[in-house]
Write a protein that holds these residues in place. Structure first.
Motif, short mmCIF file in Angstrom:
data_model
loop_
_atom_site.label_atom_id
_atom_site.label_comp_id
_atom_site.label_asym_id
_atom_site.label_seq_id
_atom_site.Cartn_x
_atom_site.Cartn_y
_atom_site.Cartn_z
N CYS A 191 -11.89 -4.52 -8.52
CA CYS A 191 -12.34 -5.32 -7.67
C CYS A 191 -10.75 -5.11 -6.58
N VAL A 192 -9.66 -5.72 -7.16
CA VAL A 192 -8.45 -5.28 -6.23
C VAL A 192 -9.09 -4.26 -5.08
N PHE A 193 -9.03 -2.72 -5.70
CA PHE A 193 -8.56 -1.59 -5.21
C PHE A 193 -10.22 -1.23 -4.34
N LEU A 194 -11.78 -1.53 -4.20
CA LEU A 194 -12.42 -1.64 -3.63
C LEU A 194 -13.00 -2.70 -2.69
N ALA A 195 -11.88 -4.22 -3.12
CA ALA A 195 -12.04 -5.16 -1.55
C ALA A 195 -10.72 -5.42 -1.70
N PRO A 196 -9.52 -4.85 -1.06
CA PRO A 196 -8.30 -5.46 -1.13
C PRO A 196 -7.81 -6.86 -0.31
N ASP A 197 -9.41 -6.28 0.85
CA ASP A 197 -8.85 -7.72 1.79
C ASP A 197 -9.31 -9.30 1.22
N VAL A 198 -10.51 -9.20 -0.28
CA VAL A 198 -10.55 -9.80 -0.14
C VAL A 198 -10.25 -10.83 -2.07
N PHE A 199 -9.75 -9.68 -2.78
CA PHE A 199 -8.67 -9.48 -3.76
C PHE A 199 -7.31 -9.21 -3.72
N ALA A 200 -6.48 -10.07 -5.05
CA ALA A 200 -5.46 -9.91 -4.88
C ALA A 200 -5.28 -9.62 -6.57
N LEU A 201 -4.38 -8.60 -7.19
CA LEU A 201 -3.96 -8.66 -8.51
C LEU A 201 -2.29 -8.95 -8.31
N HIS A 202 -2.19 -10.39 -9.07
CA HIS A 202 -0.52 -11.50 -8.50
C HIS A 202 -0.07 -10.73 -10.28
N GLY A 203 1.20 -10.20 -10.30
CA GLY A 203 1.41 -9.83 -11.39
C GLY A 203 0.75 -9.30 -12.89
N ASP A 204 0.66 -9.49 -13.90
CA ASP A 204 0.50 -8.29 -14.21
C ASP A 204 -1.34 -8.08 -14.91
N GLU A 205 -1.49 -10.24 -14.39
CA GLU A 205 -3.19 -10.17 -14.73
C GLU A 205 -3.52 -11.68 -14.33
N ALA A 206 -3.11 -11.91 -12.98
CA ALA A 206 -3.57 -13.06 -11.93
C ALA A 206 -4.86 -12.49 -11.08
N LEU A 207 -5.47 -13.06 -10.71
CA LEU A 207 -6.76 -12.74 -10.25
C LEU A 207 -6.65 -13.67 -8.80
N LEU A 208 -6.36 -13.36 -7.90
CA LEU A 208 -5.97 -14.42 -6.41
C LEU A 208 -7.61 -13.13 -5.78
N PHE A 209 -8.34 -14.59 -5.07
CA PHE A 209 -9.98 -13.85 -4.24
C PHE A 209 -9.78 -15.32 -3.27
N SER A 210 -10.55 -14.74 -2.10
CA SER A 210 -10.88 -15.46 -1.05
C SER A 210 -12.63 -16.02 -1.27
N PRO A 211 -12.64 -16.89 -1.51
CA PRO A 211 -14.43 -17.46 -2.36
C PRO A 211 -15.09 -17.59 -0.97
N ARG A 212 -14.30 -17.33 0.17
CA ARG A 212 -15.22 -17.14 1.63
C ARG A 212 -15.57 -15.50 2.17
N PHE A 213 -16.19 -14.55 2.54
CA PHE A 213 -15.37 -14.04 2.59
C PHE A 213 -16.98 -13.15 4.03
#
Length: 75
Positions: A16-38
């Motif tokens: 998901c991070v590679f396909l939508a980097p403005d919405v998803f981000a990987l923090h560290g090795d495993e923590a996924l961050l995302f914007s719930p509204r886009f």
């Protein structure tokens, strides 16, 4: 539009991070961050990211309507 990620199911594959980097981000090795509204401009990329998730942890909700049966509380 609203985005929901089941973080209990997410395994941190990060497609998901590679396909939508403005919405998803990987923090560290495993923590996924995302914007719930886009916005609409990200719609295609978010849909591709959701489809690419190998564990199907991403849900895209297009309804902005309140939950059916939920009545506002009048005090």
């Amino acid at each position: 539009m609203r985005l929901v990620v089941d973080l209990n199911r997410c395994q941190g594959y990060a497609q998901c991070v590679f396909l939508a980097p403005d919405v998803f981000a990987l923090h560290g090795d495993e923590a996924l961050l995302f914007s719930p509204r886009f916005d609409e401009a990200q719609r295609d990329r978010v849909e591709e990211a959701a489809a690419a998730c190998p564990v199907q942890a991403i849900l895209v909700d297009y309804s902005d309507e309140p939950t059916r049966g939920a009545e506002p509380h009048v005090g």
